[in-house]
Design a protein around this motif. Sequence first.
Motif, PDB file in Angstrom:
ATOM      1  N   ASP A   1       9.174  -2.948  15.469  1.00 29.02           N
ATOM      2  CA  ASP A   1       9.235  -2.085  14.436  1.00 29.02           C
ATOM      3  C   ASP A   1       8.038  -3.052  13.955  1.00 29.02           C
ATOM      4  OD1 ASP A   1       9.092   0.082  13.235  1.00 29.02           O
ATOM      5  OD2 ASP A   1      10.858   0.609  13.638  1.00 29.02           O
ATOM      6  N   THR A   2       7.373  -2.394  13.612  1.00 29.44           N
ATOM      7  CA  THR A   2       6.183  -2.958  12.452  1.00 29.44           C
ATOM      8  C   THR A   2       6.777  -1.531  10.978  1.00 29.44           C
ATOM      9  OG1 THR A   2       4.263  -1.722  12.690  1.00 29.44           O
ATOM     10  CG2 THR A   2       5.342  -4.322  13.802  1.00 29.44           C
ATOM     11  N   ARG A   3       6.765  -1.658  10.798  1.00 26.52           N
ATOM     12  CA  ARG A   3       7.023  -1.023   9.443  1.00 26.52           C
ATOM     13  C   ARG A   3       8.546   0.167   9.366  1.00 26.52           C
ATOM     14  NH1 ARG A   3       5.119   2.478  13.964  1.00 26.52           N
ATOM     15  NH2 ARG A   3       7.073   3.977  14.129  1.00 26.52           N
TER      16      ARG A   3
ATOM     17  N   THR B   1      13.980  -4.578  -5.816  1.00 27.43           N
ATOM     18  CA  THR B   1      15.392  -4.582  -7.018  1.00 27.43           C
ATOM     19  C   THR B   1      16.172  -3.630  -5.955  1.00 27.43           C
ATOM     20  OG1 THR B   1      14.342  -3.046  -8.237  1.00 27.43           O
ATOM     21  CG2 THR B   1      14.594  -5.150  -9.088  1.00 27.43           C
ATOM     22  N   SER B   2      15.651  -2.303  -5.163  1.00 23.90           N
ATOM     23  CA  SER B   2      16.526  -1.716  -4.496  1.00 23.90           C
ATOM     24  C   SER B   2      15.949  -1.083  -3.466  1.00 23.90           C
ATOM     25  CB  SER B   2      16.948  -0.545  -5.897  1.00 23.90           C
ATOM     26  OG  SER B   2      15.835   0.022  -6.124  1.00 23.90           O
ATOM     27  N   LEU B   3      15.731  -0.511  -2.516  1.00 26.47           N
ATOM     28  CA  LEU B   3      15.933  -0.155  -1.420  1.00 26.47           C
ATOM     29  C   LEU B   3      14.920   1.136  -2.020  1.00 26.47           C
ATOM     30  CD1 LEU B   3      18.572   0.186   1.200  1.00 26.47           C
ATOM     31  CD2 LEU B   3      16.677  -2.125   0.820  1.00 26.47           C
ATOM     32  N   ASP B   4      14.763   2.116  -3.029  1.00 20.83           N
ATOM     33  CA  ASP B   4      14.057   3.043  -3.393  1.00 20.83           C
ATOM     34  C   ASP B   4      12.872   2.470  -3.803  1.00 20.83           C
ATOM     35  OD1 ASP B   4      16.562   4.199  -3.574  1.00 20.83           O
ATOM     36  OD2 ASP B   4      16.941   4.444  -6.046  1.00 20.83           O
ATOM     37  N   GLU B   5      12.597   1.471  -4.265  1.00 23.16           N
ATOM     38  CA  GLU B   5      11.112   0.709  -3.977  1.00 23.16           C
ATOM     39  C   GLU B   5      10.188   0.694  -2.668  1.00 23.16           C
ATOM     40  OE1 GLU B   5      10.949  -3.161  -6.464  1.00 23.16           O
ATOM     41  OE2 GLU B   5      13.202  -2.603  -7.459  1.00 23.16           O
ATOM     42  N   LEU B   6      11.444   1.057  -1.372  1.00 23.83           N
ATOM     43  CA  LEU B   6      10.414   1.002  -0.543  1.00 23.83           C
ATOM     44  C   LEU B   6      10.424   2.336  -0.126  1.00 23.83           C
ATOM     45  CD1 LEU B   6      12.367  -1.534   1.028  1.00 23.83           C
ATOM     46  CD2 LEU B   6      10.680  -2.188  -0.180  1.00 23.83           C
ATOM     47  N   GLY B   7       9.664   3.319  -0.737  1.00 26.60           N
ATOM     48  CA  GLY B   7       9.693   4.498  -0.678  1.00 26.60           C
ATOM     49  C   GLY B   7      10.570   5.240   0.721  1.00 26.60           C
ATOM     50  N   ALA B   8      10.213   5.658   1.564  1.00 25.90           N
ATOM     51  CA  ALA B   8      10.232   6.302   2.667  1.00 25.90           C
ATOM     52  C   ALA B   8      10.374   6.045   3.643  1.00 25.90           C
ATOM     53  CB  ALA B   8       9.653   7.410   2.531  1.00 25.90           C
TER      54      ALA B   8
END
Length: 149
Positions: free
Chosen positions: A49-51, A130-137
């Motif tokens: 899963d490359t995404r 710094t957080s998973l939020d930086e990875l967007g959706a």
Amino acid sequence: MRFRAVLLRAGSPFAQLWFRIRKPTTFGVKALVRHADGRFLVVRHSYADTRRWALPGGGYKPTRETPAEAAARELHEELGIVLPPADFAVLDTTVTTLEGKHDTLTILTAVAPADAFTLSPEIAEARWVTSLDELGAASVSRWLVKALG
């Protein structure tokens, strides 16, 4: 180097099929690498899963190395990061059958003294966040979420 990434991606479905048929017992590690400034390292693999964002890591043979030694080796192979096994602490060990195999997975953590890394063909992308939020959706590995929990 790009050719190796293509081979890894092409071979991944066959490995997963083999796991489902043979149901082997395997051992793996995932490494939550933190930086002194609070960031942590996430990767996207160039196969499967490359995404999905995940933790670096891989398989090992417990007769040849410890989980900490395996985590140190995988970080060096995948990202060129050199950390001694003694720098790793175990966060969790779990048994999973998610990929059709009986896998004992150990999640470890360590602090990296620097934030430089070099991508191997196994890694499509890596970044410090710094957080998973930086990875967007974007999709995120359950092991990454568990390590941060």
